[in-house]
Design a protein around this motif. Structure first.
Motif, PDB file in Angstrom:
ATOM      1  N   LYS A  45      24.115-116.341  24.699  1.00  0.00           N
ATOM      2  CA  LYS A  45      22.720-116.249  25.646  1.00  0.00           C
ATOM      3  C   LYS A  45      22.094-115.144  25.575  1.00  0.00           C
ATOM      4  CE  LYS A  45      21.510-117.809  29.905  1.00  0.00           C
ATOM      5  NZ  LYS A  45      20.022-117.369  29.820  1.00  0.00           N
ATOM      6  N   SER A  67      28.624-113.616  26.718  1.00  0.00           N
ATOM      7  CA  SER A  67      27.415-113.704  27.290  1.00  0.00           C
ATOM      8  C   SER A  67      26.333-113.306  26.188  1.00  0.00           C
ATOM      9  CB  SER A  67      27.059-113.161  28.019  1.00  0.00           C
ATOM     10  OG  SER A  67      26.814-111.931  28.531  1.00  0.00           O
ATOM     11  N   ALA A 117      28.693-116.387  31.821  1.00  0.00           N
ATOM     12  CA  ALA A 117      28.468-116.269  30.323  1.00  0.00           C
ATOM     13  C   ALA A 117      26.128-116.439  30.595  1.00  0.00           C
ATOM     14  CB  ALA A 117      28.261-117.632  29.488  1.00  0.00           C
TER      15      ALA A 117
END
Length: 123
Positions: free
Chosen positions: A97, A94, A65
């Motif tokens: 983020k 991910s 991630a």
């Protein structure tokens, strides 16, 4: 001591110039090995392997991630959309983020994402 019995090429591959081990086991892998070993002693092997695979998958998702990044291009005109270059793999782990890379307040209404050096792995 057993390394001394190996051929020179293989010995150089296993040892550094200073004599220490060239590669160490990552801590996450060592943790999985310990969990599987202890679970094998307490339960059967099948349950231990399933638990080890589950832990490995979760650690992979956590580590992967962090490999996504977004870089904005130069943006001068307010008429044109702002362009972002995306690098890395976009998948379910991910997304948080990925969303942190943008500022909704500062960006214009139209934004263009360029995935030239990345890809989406969820279908």
């Amino acid at each position: 001591m057993l390394v001394a019995l190996l051929p020179l090429r293989l010995r150089n591959r296993c040892l550094r110039a200073d004599g220490s081990r060239a590669k160490k086991v990552p801590r996450a892998d060592a943790f999985v090995i310990m969990v599987v070993t202890i679970m094998t002693l307490l339960t059967d092997l099948a349950k231990a392997v399933i638990c080890g695979v589950a832990i490995s998958v979760l650690m992979y998702v956590y580590e992967s991630a962090e490999f996504i990044s977004v870089a904005p291009r130069e943006w001068c005109s307010t008429d044109e959309p702002k362009i972002y270059d995306v690098h890395g793999v976009l998948f379910f782990g991910s997304t948080s983020k990925f969303l942190e890379c943008f500022s909704v307040e500062k960006d214009p209404e139209k934004v263009r994402l360029v995935f030239e050096s990345s890809y989406v792995s969820d279908y």
